[in-house]
Design a protein around this motif. Structure first.
Motif, PDB file in Angstrom:
ATOM      1  N   MET A   1      53.931  -0.312  31.893  1.00 27.05           N
ATOM      2  CA  MET A   1      52.652  -0.794  31.907  1.00 27.05           C
ATOM      3  C   MET A   1      52.375  -1.123  30.503  1.00 27.05           C
ATOM      4  SD  MET A   1      49.381   0.378  33.752  1.00 27.05           S
ATOM      5  CE  MET A   1      48.870  -0.396  35.288  1.00 27.05           C
ATOM      6  N   ASP A   2      51.848  -2.256  30.017  1.00 21.61           N
ATOM      7  CA  ASP A   2      51.301  -2.487  28.631  1.00 21.61           C
ATOM      8  C   ASP A   2      50.160  -1.561  28.570  1.00 21.61           C
ATOM      9  OD1 ASP A   2      49.760  -3.671  26.984  1.00 21.61           O
ATOM     10  OD2 ASP A   2      48.628  -4.949  28.210  1.00 21.61           O
ATOM     11  N   PRO A   3      50.205  -0.735  27.204  1.00 24.64           N
ATOM     12  CA  PRO A   3      49.139   0.090  26.992  1.00 24.64           C
ATOM     13  C   PRO A   3      47.726  -0.068  27.203  1.00 24.64           C
ATOM     14  CG  PRO A   3      50.840  -0.254  25.227  1.00 24.64           C
ATOM     15  CD  PRO A   3      51.026  -1.109  26.313  1.00 24.64           C
ATOM     16  N   ARG A   4      47.410  -1.555  26.968  1.00 29.80           N
ATOM     17  CA  ARG A   4      46.017  -1.903  27.087  1.00 29.80           C
ATOM     18  C   ARG A   4      45.760  -1.869  28.433  1.00 29.80           C
ATOM     19  NH1 ARG A   4      43.904  -5.299  22.308  1.00 29.80           N
ATOM     20  NH2 ARG A   4      41.894  -6.085  23.138  1.00 29.80           N
ATOM     21  N   ALA A   5      46.630  -2.455  29.336  1.00 30.29           N
ATOM     22  CA  ALA A   5      46.175  -2.475  30.801  1.00 30.29           C
ATOM     23  C   ALA A   5      46.190  -1.020  31.417  1.00 30.29           C
ATOM     24  CB  ALA A   5      47.338  -3.007  31.583  1.00 30.29           C
ATOM     25  N   LEU A   6      46.990  -0.221  30.888  1.00 25.97           N
ATOM     26  CA  LEU A   6      46.812   1.175  31.336  1.00 25.97           C
ATOM     27  C   LEU A   6      45.565   1.924  30.843  1.00 25.97           C
ATOM     28  CD1 LEU A   6      48.235   3.616  32.537  1.00 25.97           C
ATOM     29  CD2 LEU A   6      49.503   4.351  30.643  1.00 25.97           C
ATOM     30  N   TYR A   7      45.146   1.576  29.541  1.00 23.27           N
ATOM     31  CA  TYR A   7      43.857   2.129  28.961  1.00 23.27           C
ATOM     32  C   TYR A   7      42.796   1.530  29.979  1.00 23.27           C
ATOM     33  CZ  TYR A   7      39.889   2.119  26.026  1.00 23.27           C
ATOM     34  OH  TYR A   7      38.675   2.145  25.641  1.00 23.27           O
ATOM     35  N   GLN A   8      42.625   0.330  30.162  1.00 25.39           N
ATOM     36  CA  GLN A   8      41.588  -0.122  31.118  1.00 25.39           C
ATOM     37  C   GLN A   8      41.729   0.480  32.437  1.00 25.39           C
ATOM     38  OE1 GLN A   8      39.432  -1.981  30.072  1.00 25.39           O
ATOM     39  NE2 GLN A   8      39.974  -3.261  28.311  1.00 25.39           N
ATOM     40  N   GLU A   9      42.766   0.561  32.978  1.00 30.91           N
ATOM     41  CA  GLU A   9      42.867   1.283  34.362  1.00 30.91           C
ATOM     42  C   GLU A   9      42.229   2.726  34.365  1.00 30.91           C
ATOM     43  OE1 GLU A   9      46.719   0.710  36.472  1.00 30.91           O
ATOM     44  OE2 GLU A   9      46.574   2.779  37.026  1.00 30.91           O
ATOM     45  N   VAL A  10      42.701   3.375  33.526  1.00 34.16           N
ATOM     46  CA  VAL A  10      42.361   4.848  33.416  1.00 34.16           C
ATOM     47  C   VAL A  10      40.835   4.940  33.150  1.00 34.16           C
ATOM     48  CG1 VAL A  10      42.600   7.054  31.966  1.00 34.16           C
ATOM     49  CG2 VAL A  10      44.491   5.746  32.554  1.00 34.16           C
ATOM     50  N   ILE A  11      40.210   4.169  32.351  1.00 31.07           N
ATOM     51  CA  ILE A  11      39.096   4.223  31.993  1.00 31.07           C
ATOM     52  C   ILE A  11      38.013   3.796  33.436  1.00 31.07           C
ATOM     53  CG2 ILE A  11      36.926   2.960  30.776  1.00 31.07           C
ATOM     54  CD1 ILE A  11      38.511   4.628  28.762  1.00 31.07           C
ATOM     55  N   VAL A  12      38.598   2.791  34.025  1.00 27.50           N
ATOM     56  CA  VAL A  12      37.716   2.275  35.307  1.00 27.50           C
ATOM     57  C   VAL A  12      37.921   3.482  36.160  1.00 27.50           C
ATOM     58  CG1 VAL A  12      37.982   0.591  37.032  1.00 27.50           C
ATOM     59  CG2 VAL A  12      37.880  -0.134  34.690  1.00 27.50           C
ATOM     60  N   GLU A  13      38.955   3.972  36.503  1.00 21.19           N
ATOM     61  CA  GLU A  13      39.372   5.084  37.555  1.00 21.19           C
ATOM     62  C   GLU A  13      38.579   6.386  37.243  1.00 21.19           C
ATOM     63  OE1 GLU A  13      40.427   7.374  40.272  1.00 21.19           O
ATOM     64  OE2 GLU A  13      41.540   7.757  38.513  1.00 21.19           O
ATOM     65  N   HIS A  14      38.758   6.719  35.950  1.00 19.36           N
ATOM     66  CA  HIS A  14      37.946   8.113  35.493  1.00 19.36           C
ATOM     67  C   HIS A  14      36.454   7.716  35.367  1.00 19.36           C
ATOM     68  CE1 HIS A  14      41.101  11.210  35.333  1.00 19.36           C
ATOM     69  NE2 HIS A  14      41.701  10.023  35.235  1.00 19.36           N
ATOM     70  N   GLY A  15      35.920   6.548  35.160  1.00 24.52           N
ATOM     71  CA  GLY A  15      34.653   6.273  34.911  1.00 24.52           C
ATOM     72  C   GLY A  15      34.025   6.115  36.289  1.00 24.52           C
ATOM     73  N   ARG A  16      34.628   5.582  37.073  1.00 25.55           N
ATOM     74  CA  ARG A  16      34.104   5.355  38.569  1.00 25.55           C
ATOM     75  C   ARG A  16      33.993   6.994  39.128  1.00 25.55           C
ATOM     76  NH1 ARG A  16      37.110   0.283  40.880  1.00 25.55           N
ATOM     77  NH2 ARG A  16      35.872  -1.289  39.702  1.00 25.55           N
ATOM     78  N   ARG A  17      35.027   7.614  39.034  1.00 24.66           N
ATOM     79  CA  ARG A  17      35.056   8.714  39.860  1.00 24.66           C
ATOM     80  C   ARG A  17      35.559   9.927  38.939  1.00 24.66           C
ATOM     81  NH1 ARG A  17      38.951  10.982  43.270  1.00 24.66           N
ATOM     82  NH2 ARG A  17      40.650   9.774  42.567  1.00 24.66           N
ATOM     83  N   PRO A  18      34.435  10.326  38.039  1.00 30.03           N
ATOM     84  CA  PRO A  18      34.882  11.451  36.872  1.00 30.03           C
ATOM     85  C   PRO A  18      35.208  12.849  37.724  1.00 30.03           C
ATOM     86  CG  PRO A  18      32.660  10.770  36.941  1.00 30.03           C
ATOM     87  CD  PRO A  18      33.082   9.723  38.014  1.00 30.03           C
ATOM     88  N   ARG A  19      36.397  13.250  37.326  1.00 28.11           N
ATOM     89  CA  ARG A  19      36.527  14.660  37.798  1.00 28.11           C
ATOM     90  C   ARG A  19      35.563  15.770  36.984  1.00 28.11           C
ATOM     91  NH1 ARG A  19      39.205  10.429  38.680  1.00 28.11           N
ATOM     92  NH2 ARG A  19      41.438  10.481  38.929  1.00 28.11           N
ATOM     93  N   ASN A  20      35.381  16.802  37.634  1.00 32.32           N
ATOM     94  CA  ASN A  20      34.508  18.242  37.137  1.00 32.32           C
ATOM     95  C   ASN A  20      33.051  17.454  36.740  1.00 32.32           C
ATOM     96  OD1 ASN A  20      37.203  19.530  37.020  1.00 32.32           O
ATOM     97  ND2 ASN A  20      37.791  18.358  35.277  1.00 32.32           N
ATOM     98  N   PHE A  21      32.869  16.807  37.653  1.00 36.12           N
ATOM     99  CA  PHE A  21      31.237  16.479  37.254  1.00 36.12           C
ATOM    100  C   PHE A  21      30.365  17.029  38.006  1.00 36.12           C
ATOM    101  CE2 PHE A  21      27.542  13.752  37.916  1.00 36.12           C
ATOM    102  CZ  PHE A  21      27.109  13.291  36.437  1.00 36.12           C
ATOM    103  N   GLY A  22      29.283  17.851  37.344  1.00 34.38           N
ATOM    104  CA  GLY A  22      28.509  18.590  37.780  1.00 34.38           C
ATOM    105  C   GLY A  22      28.303  19.937  37.030  1.00 34.38           C
ATOM    106  N   LYS A  23      27.103  20.508  37.552  1.00 37.46           N
ATOM    107  CA  LYS A  23      26.848  21.761  36.758  1.00 37.46           C
ATOM    108  C   LYS A  23      27.816  22.925  37.290  1.00 37.46           C
ATOM    109  CE  LYS A  23      22.948  24.621  35.907  1.00 37.46           C
ATOM    110  NZ  LYS A  23      21.458  24.839  36.044  1.00 37.46           N
ATOM    111  N   LEU A  24      28.001  23.865  36.217  1.00 36.65           N
ATOM    112  CA  LEU A  24      29.125  24.736  36.472  1.00 36.65           C
ATOM    113  C   LEU A  24      28.172  26.369  36.504  1.00 36.65           C
ATOM    114  CD1 LEU A  24      31.759  26.082  36.750  1.00 36.65           C
ATOM    115  CD2 LEU A  24      32.158  25.944  34.392  1.00 36.65           C
ATOM    116  N   GLU A  25      28.033  26.770  37.642  1.00 40.87           N
ATOM    117  CA  GLU A  25      27.253  28.032  37.976  1.00 40.87           C
ATOM    118  C   GLU A  25      28.273  28.948  37.109  1.00 40.87           C
ATOM    119  OE1 GLU A  25      24.299  28.286  38.856  1.00 40.87           O
ATOM    120  OE2 GLU A  25      24.330  26.334  39.478  1.00 40.87           O
TER     121      GLU A  25
END
Ligand code: FES
Length: 148
Positions: free
Chosen positions: A1-25
């Protein structure tokens, strides 16, 4: 995959559904980061065990898709690493996006390298480094840090 397209895809995917989001007790390293260019802020929580291993990492905050994606990837990457390795990752990432010199520290950034695509948008580099500056600050003892 073109690196620019991969960059966009990762930003959109992680931006919409960030992992490890929230407070850590039970976090024992907490730092706040601030990007004065836009006013966005984030709080990073780390749980570092007695052996110096980052057992868990979570974050909270509001920001653009790049800052959320970067924090998502960063928290995924540092889990299970030693505090020293996490610090080396910060230094490598900083060099990667600031283009100062080729990173030669003995730690791999792996998938995070995709974020080097941000270099095509210089005004957004601080969005990508916000989480990492906050990580550096958390490892150094916490408090508030700015990307400036
Ligand atoms: Fe605020 Fe990206 S616009 S961190």
């Amino acid at each position: 995959m073109d690196p620019r397209a991969l960059y966009q895809e990762v930003i959109v995917e992680h931006g919409r559904r960030p992992r490890n989001f929230g407070k850590l007790e039970g976090a024992n390293h907490i730092a706040r980061g601030h990007n004065p260019l836009c006013g966005d802020k984030m709080t990073l929580y780390l749980k570092v065990n007695d052996q110096g291993i980052v057992e868990d990492a979570r974050f909270e905050g509001e920001g653009c898709a790049i800052s959320m994606a970067s924090a998502s990837l960063m928290t995924e990457a540092v889990k299970g690493k030693s505090a020293e390795e996490a610090e080396l990752m910060f230094e490598n990432f900083h060099d990667l996006v600031m283009n100062t010199h080729e990173a030669k520290r003995p730690i791999e950034l792996g998938k995070i390298k995709i974020l080097a695509g941000v270099k095509a948008y210089p005004s957004r580099v601080k969005c990508a480094t916000l989480a990492w500056h906050t990580l550096h600050n958390a490892l150094e003892g916490g408090g508030e840090v700015s990307t400036e």
